[in-house]
Design an enzyme around this catalytic site. Structure first.
Site, PDB file in Angstrom:
ATOM      1  N   GLU A  14      -6.210 -15.703  22.071  1.00 46.79           N
ATOM      2  CA  GLU A  14      -6.665 -16.887  21.348  1.00 46.79           C
ATOM      3  C   GLU A  14      -7.445 -17.833  22.258  1.00 46.79           C
ATOM      4  OE1 GLU A  14      -3.380 -18.193  18.440  1.00 46.79           O
ATOM      5  OE2 GLU A  14      -2.501 -16.740  19.797  1.00 46.79           O
ATOM      6  N   SER A 150      -1.542 -15.347  16.739  1.00 50.95           N
ATOM      7  CA  SER A 150      -2.536 -15.416  15.682  1.00 50.95           C
ATOM      8  C   SER A 150      -2.307 -14.272  14.707  1.00 50.95           C
ATOM      9  CB  SER A 150      -3.925 -15.299  16.273  1.00 50.95           C
ATOM     10  OG  SER A 150      -4.145 -13.965  16.686  1.00 50.95           O
ATOM     11  N   TYR A 222     -10.597 -19.592  10.936  1.00 50.96           N
ATOM     12  CA  TYR A 222     -11.393 -20.492  11.775  1.00 50.96           C
ATOM     13  C   TYR A 222     -12.773 -20.751  11.203  1.00 50.96           C
ATOM     14  CZ  TYR A 222      -7.615 -18.992  14.703  1.00 50.96           C
ATOM     15  OH  TYR A 222      -6.365 -18.698  15.176  1.00 50.96           O
ATOM     16  N   ARG A 261       4.321 -26.465  14.302  1.00 47.48           N
ATOM     17  CA  ARG A 261       3.963 -26.175  12.918  1.00 47.48           C
ATOM     18  C   ARG A 261       4.836 -25.037  12.411  1.00 47.48           C
ATOM     19  NH1 ARG A 261      -0.899 -23.593  12.940  1.00 47.48           N
ATOM     20  NH2 ARG A 261       0.099 -21.727  12.144  1.00 47.48           N
ATOM     21  N   ASP A 263       5.398 -22.242   9.456  1.00 45.04           N
ATOM     22  CA  ASP A 263       4.726 -21.524   8.365  1.00 45.04           C
ATOM     23  C   ASP A 263       5.781 -20.958   7.423  1.00 45.04           C
ATOM     24  OD1 ASP A 263       2.364 -22.127   9.586  1.00 45.04           O
ATOM     25  OD2 ASP A 263       2.071 -20.153  10.491  1.00 45.04           O
ATOM     26  N   GLU A 276       7.512 -18.319  10.526  1.00 41.66           N
ATOM     27  CA  GLU A 276       7.539 -18.517  11.973  1.00 41.66           C
ATOM     28  C   GLU A 276       7.322 -19.979  12.314  1.00 41.66           C
ATOM     29  OE1 GLU A 276       3.925 -15.987  12.584  1.00 41.66           O
ATOM     30  OE2 GLU A 276       3.347 -17.678  13.838  1.00 41.66           O
ATOM     31  N   ASN A 278       5.284 -22.358  15.219  1.00 43.43           N
ATOM     32  CA  ASN A 278       4.265 -22.346  16.278  1.00 43.43           C
ATOM     33  C   ASN A 278       4.455 -23.558  17.158  1.00 43.43           C
ATOM     34  OD1 ASN A 278       2.139 -20.202  15.150  1.00 43.43           O
ATOM     35  ND2 ASN A 278       3.013 -21.384  13.474  1.00 43.43           N
ATOM     36  N   GLY A 282      -2.759 -25.079  16.490  1.00 44.72           N
ATOM     37  CA  GLY A 282      -4.180 -25.254  16.767  1.00 44.72           C
ATOM     38  C   GLY A 282      -4.609 -26.691  16.551  1.00 44.72           C
TER      39      GLY A 282
END
Lengths: 324, 478
Positions: A14, A150, A222, A261, A263, A276, A278, A282
């Site tokens: 990433e 990712s 992205y 974050r 998900d 998951e 994070n 990002g």
């Protein structure tokens, strides 16, 4: 004014996203009157941190080394305060298998799964167990590398015939993979950020809606226009509260710090399942945490300032952090 | 401290605002996972067999300094000035020299100097392509041409190749099929000699047939010829342009657009290429170029002209050929040693690249991630297709790194491929071929090479991959 080392790039897969996150953080630090020191992390990281006399480090790395506790460990050894979660939270969340077991043990729902290392297949005959797994999980089965942050390497196996190639693909990214039950439903992300008092605050829920493809791929995340992000998500109050509460529970469970974050999937029955967490979300223009912060009236500069403030409060690493 | 003051943070909403302003054609200009992976290949510890870099390290710095000094003393004011869009007469003389060397004499008035060969591709699209127009290309094709084609919203149709280059029979069938649909391709894009990425060369009969076909059907052919002078063995074949000029009468219409470049025989840093095209087309390309960049850099045009006038290019080209020939041989030897019988590859007689086909269940984009873990890189085959094919192939470059590093790079790729083949074998219950830790256990080089040669014709035939095999994600970033 502080000298802030912005750690970005590196050689994680990433890298590009991280360079974008880092550049954006540098701009924000500039506007806030700090002195950003951009560091594309490499073999000279420790030497650079010492030479540059950074007072605090902003970790804008994603994926391997940056998000799995490695860089955090180094920062603690060097004695520089840093943004985001500590070693323990990073280690446990970056490994999806460990993270899922941690959640299951704490009673937090996560899609059913089975995990194997490459040697399980090459030396222990795990392939013989595949039919049983396929029967229990139903198709399509999601096949993921355990340690890739990712969407790279994630495959959907729609039939038994797809499973071997999907596993080979996932094993390209990690020596450990998981086969997970696919949850049909809505794809939600809840970003959490510590408020100025140090209490975790759940930001508005973001829903990711793929525009073109059945399952949206790595690129779409992205690119403007290929995935529509709805923030706040169009959920009723109870569902919103549920998602935010569950995300806060996950944040606390992992001992996250500063921000993270989570998900989740909101399945067709209305139940939530956590995919998951994070530890370093990002921070690009199209990333979810900045969008959610914006929806909550929190500008990007304020996000950066809050994270820096939390890093300073925690101070330069060491035993205290480990215990906290 | 506020180095960049006053600029508002650009958040997602600002991006949404821009999104409404972007042209429709930008939708096809995607960044990709592959590009993210390729970003890592630039790291110094990575042996990159991915790029298309010529080796510029043997160009004598003294010559460079002397040439630049000569430009400064003889043409200072003009080198610093704008130049004519079509290019300087001095450098067109160099183009004539190079093309004559390839048996393709040319009138300098038919030449348009461009900013690299890449600009020719862009200008041809700009002059010819309306959204939805068909471009016919080889399968696989030059990965760098695809974004140009897509930026002009072309519909790219790819024609299979074998060891004799583009299959002209398949081309004719495709042209017939398109004609039935009332569609006529605007041009056929081909790299006939040492094709990138395939490494194959179009045979003489196919060249003749393609030129005849272009005449019969009045179809333009864009002949991309960056590597023609980089031949390491075998007889040189005439360019399509030379064949056409040899067969048509002077007043007859020409349908070949020739693309040349100094990038591979001198320097990609010079950013200098050229095109030779039928006059009406050339005029449109000229107008298109004027709106893009007015002219290519006079500084580098003077540099290139001085270099060719000095007579150094012959010996330098010979030295490049000898370096690249050794590197190609090193790569072929390494492939024979480290790539097992499940893999097939082309054996180029020149150029910079060769193409490798892997078993269908290996996705080379994923494989690249694993290879990068071993600090080695290649170009995944999917980047050479617009239609999802090529997922199990890779392009290898042999011009950019030393023989020692080529050998080591191929060894590392061979190792990760063997691991995946073994893994697939254990997963499917097929008799696994145990990964060999010791390369010395490999089959003897010659035998493997013979085998590869025997199956060469099939190497570029690639099955279409099922849609279910596409990579996909549930979506998480950061």
């Amino acid at each position: 004014m502080s000298r802030v080392a912005v750690l970005k790039g590196g050689r994680s897969l990433e890298r590009q996203v991280s360079l974008k996150s880092g550049a954006r953080v540098e701009d924000a630090l500039d506007r806030l009157g700090h002195e950003p020191i951009p560091i594309d992390v490499g073999a000279d990281l420790v030497a650079r941190l010492r030479d540059e006399r950074a007072e605090v480090a902003f970790v804008a790395l994603h994926g391997r080394d940056g998000e799995d506790g490695t860089v955090q460990e180094l920062l603690e050894l060097v004695g520089i305060p840093y943004t985001g979660s500590g070693v323990s939270a990073c280690v446990r969340s970056a490994d999806k298998v460990l993270a899922k077991h941690t959640m299951l043990d704490a009673g937090i729902p996560t899609p059913e799964f089975y995990s194997f290392t490459e040697t399980a297949f090459s030396e222990l005959g795990a392939a013989d167990a595949l039919p049983a797994i396929e029967e229990r999980l139903d198709f399509p089965i999601v096949v993921k590398p355990a340690g890739q942050g990712s969407a790279l390497g994630i495959r959907f196996a729609r039939s038994a015939g797809d499973v071997p190639a999907a596993l080979v693909a996932a094993f390209s990214y990690d020596r450990k993979v998981l086969l997970e039950r696919h949850i049909t439903g809505r794809d939600l992300a809840v970003s959490v950020i510590d408020d100025p008092g140090g209490q975790p605050q759940a930001l508005p829920v973001v829903e990711a809606v793929p525009q073109e493809e059945e399952f949206y791929d790595f690129e779409a995340r992205y690119e403007i226009g290929r995935t529509r992000f709805i923030c706040p998500a169009d959920l009723d109050a109870a569902a919103t509260d549920g998602a935010q509460e569950m995300s806060l529970a996950v944040y606390r469970l992992f001992g996250c710090f500063g921000f993270a974050r989570v998900d989740l999937m909101h399945d067709e029955g209305g139940d939530l399942q956590v995919l998951e967490v994070n530890p370093i979300p990002g921070l690009t223009e199209t990333s979810l945490l900045p969008q959610a912060a914006e929806a909550a009236g929190l500008g990007f500069d304020e996000v950066v300032e809050r994270l820096l403030a939390r890093a300073r409060e925690r101070g330069p690493a060491g035993a205290g952090v480990r215990e906290g | 401290m506020n180095r960049r003051s006053g600029q508002a943070p650009s958040g997602a909403r600002d991006l949404e605002r821009y999104a409404g302003l972007f042209a429709r054609r930008t939708r096809s200009m995607k960044s990709s996972a592959m590009r993210d992976l390729m970003a890592i290949t630039e790291r110094p510890e990575v042996i990159s067999l991915a790029g298309g870099l010529p080796d510029t390290s043997t160009f004598p710095p003294d010559s460079y300094a002397a040439l630049m000094a000569q430009v400064a003393s003889e043409s200072c004011a003009r080198a610093l000035q704008y130049g004519p869009t079509e290019g300087l007469a001095a450098v067109k003389r160099s183009v004539v020299q190079v093309m004559t060397e390839e048996g393709t004499p040319v009138d300098p008035d038919d030449v348009l100097m461009t900013t690299g060969g890449q600009q020719v591709i862009d200008l041809v699209c700009k002059a010819l392509i309306d959204p939805g127009d068909v471009i016919v290309a080889e399968a696989p094709t030059y990965p760098g041409a695809i974004p140009a084609f897509l930026a002009y919203e072309a519909d790219v149709v790819q024609i299979a190749m074998d060891s004799d280059g583009m299959r002209i029979d398949e081309l004719e069938q495709t042209l017939d099929r398109l004609e039935e649909q009332g569609r006529r391709p605007k041009f056929i894009y081909t790299i006939p000699t040492f094709q990138n990425p395939g490494g194959v060369t179009m045979s003489l009969p196919r060249r003749q047939r393609l030129v005849a076909l272009a005449q019969e059907r009045e179809l333009l052919v864009l002949e991309d010829n960056p590597y023609g002078l980089l031949r390491y063995e075998g007889e040189a074949l005439p360019t399509l342009r030379a064949l056409e000029q040899g067969t048509i009468a002077r007043e007859e219409a020409s349908f070949v657009i020739y693309l040349g470049t100094f990038s591979k025989i001198l320097s990609p840093g010079a950013r200098l290429g050229w095109t030779v095209a039928p006059r009406p087309v050339l005029e449109k390309l000229n107008v298109g170029k004027a709106s893009t960049d007015l002219c290519s850099s006079p500084m580098t045009q003077y540099f290139v002209a001085a270099y060719f006038d000095s007579g150094q290019w012959g010996p330098y080209l010979r030295s490049l050929r000898s370096i690249y020939r050794r590197r190609r041989d090193a790569m072929l030897d390494a492939l024979a040693e480290h790539f097992g019988p499940e893999l097939e590859w082309t054996r180029p007689q020149g150029g910079l690249f060769l193409w490798v086909n892997l078993p269908h269940y290996i996705d080379t984009t994923d494989l690249l991630a694993r290879a990068l873990g071993e600090n080695v890189a290649f170009v995944p085959g999917a980047s050479a297709y617009v239609d999802g094919r090529g997922g199990s192939a890779m392009r290898l470059n042999f011009s950019g790194v030393t023989e020692e590093r080529i050998h080591e790079g191929v060894r590392r790729i061979g190792q990760v491929v063997r691991e995946q083949i073994f893994l697939y074998g254990t997963l499917t219950g097929q008799r696994p071929v145990a990964p060999r830790a010791d390369p010395a256990d490999e089959p003897a080089g010659e035998a493997a090479r013979r085998q590869a040669g025997a199956r060469l014709a099939d190497v570029l035939h690639l099955p279409r991959r099922p849609a279910s095999d596409r990579r996909a994600g549930t979506g998480e970033d950061g």
